[in-house]
Write an enzyme that holds these catalytic residues in place. Structure first.
Site, short mmCIF file in Angstrom:
data_model
loop_
_atom_site.label_atom_id
_atom_site.label_comp_id
_atom_site.label_asym_id
_atom_site.label_seq_id
_atom_site.Cartn_x
_atom_site.Cartn_y
_atom_site.Cartn_z
N TYR A 89 0.85 -1.19 0.00
CA TYR A 89 0.00 0.00 0.00
C TYR A 89 0.89 1.24 0.00
O TYR A 89 1.86 1.31 0.74
CB TYR A 89 -0.90 0.02 1.25
CG TYR A 89 -1.72 1.29 1.34
CD1 TYR A 89 -3.00 1.34 0.82
CD2 TYR A 89 -1.18 2.46 1.89
CE1 TYR A 89 -3.73 2.53 0.85
CE2 TYR A 89 -1.90 3.64 1.93
CZ TYR A 89 -3.18 3.66 1.40
OH TYR A 89 -3.90 4.84 1.42
N GLU B 194 -3.41 7.61 -4.17
CA GLU B 194 -3.23 6.30 -3.55
C GLU B 194 -2.95 5.20 -4.57
O GLU B 194 -3.57 5.16 -5.64
CB GLU B 194 -4.52 5.97 -2.77
CG GLU B 194 -4.45 4.70 -1.95
CD GLU B 194 -5.80 4.42 -1.28
OE1 GLU B 194 -5.93 4.68 -0.08
OE2 GLU B 194 -6.72 3.93 -1.97
#
Ligand code: GDP
Ligand code: MN
Length: 381
Positions: free
Chosen positions: A101, A189
């Site tokens: 992530y 993101e």
């Protein structure tokens, strides 16, 4: 403003963040032609502006060319979290070694951007925060200085053993921050950022498999180049309708529908619903000015959410006049039969008129906020 994955990936590519070969399609035959061009296997991905598409069945790996059109068709028929799928992304399938992530957002507590990275990628960051908070690396970013290369290399060394990958990671993080900064984002993101499974060392070893960018609406006027990216498909239809009517609406998961004036009071109302053991179905701020039409639209939007079991109206009348709200409410009741109970707390400007207007209607009055919330929560159960 949210954009689609494929649009965010185009920005990534422009900034040099590695993404796979992929193209967007609006019908099954187009998807098949793209798959033919890219080579199999491919991953077909629903383009809706919410997370969790994978879990919802909106992302499918296809091995054979003869299956592409039918899988694309199936995904194009889907509705994910209330959003009809209008486009699919056809992407060359990447053999994944591990998912990571990487995201940048604003940390409101420290009033600075923060970079978040984790070896537990592929799942929501909220879920990592809940189940494995120790696995999230946080790097606050000093806006006047920027994100420094030693900071991103440092994080890279915590995540990867291989120095080539550390360097690639560091470069990706730098570019992601550049996008965040240049475009006035509230979120940039990559989830997952993946290491590619392969037998011999090639480059790149890291690739962005998903992309999410949210632009800060207050910065949009600085970026005329972003106007073309506006695409109402793939967004929550109610949120779009609310935006058009000048209401701020955010759909939530609970069953108490809320109509409130003012963002602060709306937040306080949601807090109180939770305090009394209920769950709000939405955040809805009808704004400062008052017009009966706003109330009608608000009721329509709330009632289209099938989870709603009771409606709570909480108005503190200042510029917003209680009688206007009551008129709107009455008009909404006339327009269509409303089967769920409605509790209203109307106080302030023209309060007495409002009560007169609603007298004899199905609306259940409440004298203060606590009473209104308790009644609504009980009725929703
Ligand atoms: P999200 O569920 O909406 O966040 O969609 P993602 O784009 O993040 O995809 C969800 C999951 O699908 C990823 O975490 C991967 O596990 C898987 N996935 C997506 N693209 C590929 C791919 O090209 N190859 C493989 N093997 N898996 C993929
Ligand atoms: Mn994802």
């Amino acid at each position: 403003m949210k954009i689609h994955e494929y649009q965010a990936k185009a920005i990534f590519a422009e900034y040099g963040i590695p993404v796979g070969k992929e193209k967007v399609a609006t019908d099954p035959e187009e998807a098949k032609a793209i798959a033919q061009e890219l080579g199999l296997p491919v991953v077909i991905k629903a383009q809706v502006k919410v997370g969790g598409r994978g879990k919802a069945g909106g992302i499918k790996l296809v091995e054979k060319i003869e299956d592409v059109a039918s899988v694309a068709n199936q995904i194009l028929q889907m509705t994910i979290k209330g959003i009809p799928v209008k486009k699919v992304l056809v992407a060359q399938a990447i053999p994944i070694a591990q998912e990571y992530y990487l995201g940048i957002t604003i940390d409101r507590a420290i009033r600075k951007p923060v970079l978040l990275a984790s070896s537990a990628g592929g799942v929501d960051i909220e879920e990592i925060a809940r189940t494995a908070p120790q696995k999230i690396i946080k790097q606050p970013i000093e806006p006047s200085i920027g994100l420094l290369p030693f900071q991103t290399r440092n994080i890279g060394f915590k995540l990867f053993a291989d120095s080539q990958i550390v360097n690639e990671f560091s470069a990706i993080a730098q570019k992601l921050y550049q996008i965040f900064w240049d475009k006035d984002c509230s979120l940039a993101e990559i989830n997952p950022l993946v290491t590619i499974r392969q037998s011999q060392a090639t480059s790149p070893r890291l690739i962005a498999l998903d992309a999410k960018i949210v632009f800060d609406d207050n910065g949009l006027f600085l970026h005329p180049e972003l106007a073309d990216l506006q695409d109402p498909t793939g967004e929550e239809p109610n949120e779009l309708e609310a935006k058009k009517a000048g209401l701020s609406y955010v759909k939530l998961e609970g069953n108490v529908g809320c109509v409130v004036n003012g963002a602060g009071l709306a937040m306080a109302t949601m807090d109180l619903i939770k305090r009394f053991g209920g769950e709000p179905a939405n955040f809805l701020d009808i704004g400062g000015s008052s017009s009966p039409e706003k109330m009608i639209t608000a009721m329509k939007i709330i009632l289209s959410d099938k989870n709603v079991k009771a409606i709570l109206i909480n108005i503190f009348g200042g510029i917003t006049r209680c009688d206007d709200v009551a008129q709107g409410l009455l008009a909404a009741l006339k327009e269509s039969k409303i089967a769920v109970p409605i509790v209203a707390r109307l106080t302030g400007t023209n309060e007495a008129e409002a009560h007169k207007i609603l007298n004899g209607s199905q609306v259940i009055p409440a004298k203060d906020m606590a009473e209104a919330v308790q009644k609504a929560v009980a009725l929703a159960k």
